[in-house]
Write an enzyme that holds these catalytic residues in place. Structure first.
Site, PDB file in Angstrom:
ATOM      1  CG  HIS A 178      -1.768   1.116   1.461  1.00 52.91           C
ATOM      2  ND1 HIS A 178      -3.104   1.056   1.158  1.00 52.91           N
ATOM      3  CD2 HIS A 178      -1.534   2.366   1.934  1.00 52.91           C
ATOM      4  CE1 HIS A 178      -3.662   2.233   1.434  1.00 52.91           C
ATOM      5  NE2 HIS A 178      -2.734   3.038   1.912  1.00 52.91           N
ATOM      6  CG  HIS A 193      -0.107   7.075   0.924  1.00 56.11           C
ATOM      7  ND1 HIS A 193      -0.973   7.986   1.473  1.00 56.11           N
ATOM      8  CD2 HIS A 193      -0.674   5.868   1.147  1.00 56.11           C
ATOM      9  CE1 HIS A 193      -2.011   7.352   2.006  1.00 56.11           C
ATOM     10  NE2 HIS A 193      -1.849   6.060   1.824  1.00 56.11           N
ATOM     11  CB  CYS A 206      -2.352  17.550  -0.102  1.00 53.07           C
ATOM     12  SG  CYS A 206      -2.159  19.233   0.458  1.00 53.07           S
TER      13      CYS A 206
HETATM   14 ZN   LIG Z   1      -3.167   4.800   2.911  1.00 51.93          ZN
END
Ligand SMILES: [Zn+2]
Length: 312
Positions: A211, A213, A244
Site C-alpha cells: 500500500h 502513497h 492534498c
Molecule cells: Zn493509505
C-alpha cells in the site's frame, strides 16, 4: 527484469480516499462507484472502515456498503478493521477479507488509535481466535504493517521492529501480511530491501501486497520495485482521491488510472479496461464535485493509437 505476469489492483478509494476528504459520499453513490469499477475490471475493492462513526463519519455506512457490495458476484470485498468490535461487525456484514493496521511507529499508534503495540496485538489475537471458532465461510485476515517506511512523528522506523511485528502478527493468526508506506517516505531501494527481509521473516507466500502513497512522487517507482520482489497485489485509489488540495496528487494514494496505464502499457495483465476505468473517474467526480480528482493519464488522455503492451 522479471515482473509478475498478472497484478491484482486493490482499489482503496472508497476507504482510504473517502476517509481523507470532508465530503460524505452517500451509500448509493459508493455502491455505484464500486459496481462501475468492478465492471471496468477491478476485482478487489476496500469498501469501508469499521471505525466508530464519531471518529470517521465518512465511514458510518460501512456495514451496509459491505452487505450490498457482497451481492456483486466475483468481487472481493475488503474491509479495514481497527479492533475486535470492528472485525466482528465486518465479519457479520460478510466481508471477504479484513485488514487490521498495526502502526510500526508506536507513537503513531498511540496518537491515532490510542493503543500500544501490545494492545493492538491483543486485538489481533482475539480476532484470530474468534475466526477460528467460526464454522463455514469466513474472511481472510490480513495484518497490515503501516508507517513501515517512516513516520511523521518518529521519523525513521527500524527494520527490526517491522520484522518483529510482522512475525508476531503471523504467530497470532493472521493469514498474510501487507506492507504500507502510509507517509510516502519510501524509496525503491528501501522497498526492495524491506520486502526481501520481511519475506524471509514471515515466509515468501505470506507477503503479497503493498500500500503506497505518492507523497513525494515515488509511488509508481516503488510499485515497480515491489513487483521486482514478487509483490502481486497493489493498492491504489481512483482519481488519487484524498490527495492534498495544495499539492495536486501529492499526499494521496497512488492513482489507479496511472497504475493501470503503466501496467497495461507494459503488457502486464490487470483485467482492467482502461477506457471504462476513465469513465468511472468522471462518474465519481460528479458524485463529489467539490473535491479534487487527480491523475496524469486522466488529464493527458491515452497516447494516440494506444493498445495494451503498446510500444514493447
Ligand atoms: Zn493509505
Amino acid at each position: 527484469m522479471n515482473y509478475p505476469e498478472k497484478i491484482i489492483i486493490s482499489e482503496v478509494g472508497p476507504r482510504d480516499g473517502l476517509q481523507s476528504i470532508d465530503t460524505i459520499m452517500s451509500t448509493e453513490h459508493k455502491l455505484e462507484w464500486i459496481r462501475s469499477e468492478f465492471e471496468a475490471g477491478i476485482t478487489e475493492i476496500e469498501v469501508g472502515s469499521f471505525v466508530p462513526k464519531s471518529i470517521l463519519p465518512q465511514m458510518a455506512d460501512a456495514y451496509e456498503v459491505v452487505r450490498k457490495a457482497k451481492k456483486i458476484d466475483g468481487l472481493t470485498v475488503v474491509a479495514l478493521v481497527p479492533n475486535f468490535i470492528g472485525a466482528k461487525n465486518a465479519i457479520e456484514a460478510g466481508a471477504d477479507k479484513i485488514c487490521l493496521p498495526l502502526s510500526v511507529s508506536e507513537t503513531h499508534s498511540k496518537a491515532n488509535l490510542n493503543k500500544t503495540h501490545d494492545q493492538v496485538l491483543d486485538e489481533i489475537r482475539n480476532i484470530a481466535l474468534y475466526l477460528s471458532e467460526i464454522e463455514g465461510e469466513k474472511p481472510d485476515f490480513e495484518g497490515n504493517l503501516s508507517t513501515a517506511f517512516g513516520c511523521t512523528l518518529e521519523g525513521a522506523v527500524s527494520e527490526s521492529i517491522v520484522l518483529r511485528l510482522g512475525s508476531r502478527m503471523m504467530e497470532l493468526g493472521c493469514q498474510e501480511i501487507g506492507l504500507s508506506d502510509t507517509t510516502g517516505y519510501a524509496n525503491p531501494m528501501q522497498i526492495k530491501k524491506m520486502i526481501r527481509s520481511l519475506k524471509k521473516e514471515v515466509g515468501n507466500e505470506n507477503l503479497n501486497s503493498v500500500h503506497l502513497h505518492n507523497t513525494r512522487g515515488l509511488g509508481l517507482a516503488n510499485v515497480l520495485a515491489a513487483m521486482e520482489e514478487g509483490i502481486t497485489t497493489i493498492d491504489s485509489s481512483l482519481g488519487g482521491i484524498g490527495g492534498c488540495p495544495f499539492a495536486p496528487g501529492a499526499s494521496g494514494n497512488i492513482v489507479t488510472e496511472d497504475l493501470v496505464f503503466m501496467l497495461d502499457s507494459m503488457g502486464i495483465e490487470t483485467g482492467v479496461d482502461i477506457n471504462a476505468l476513465l469513465a468511472v473517474t468522471e462518474k465519481v467526480q460528479s458524485f463529489i464535485p467539490n473535491e479534487s480528482v487527480y491523475g496524469f493519464t486522466k488529464d493527458s488522455g491515452l497516447p494516440k493509437g494506444y493498445s495494451k503492451g503498446w510500444g514493447i
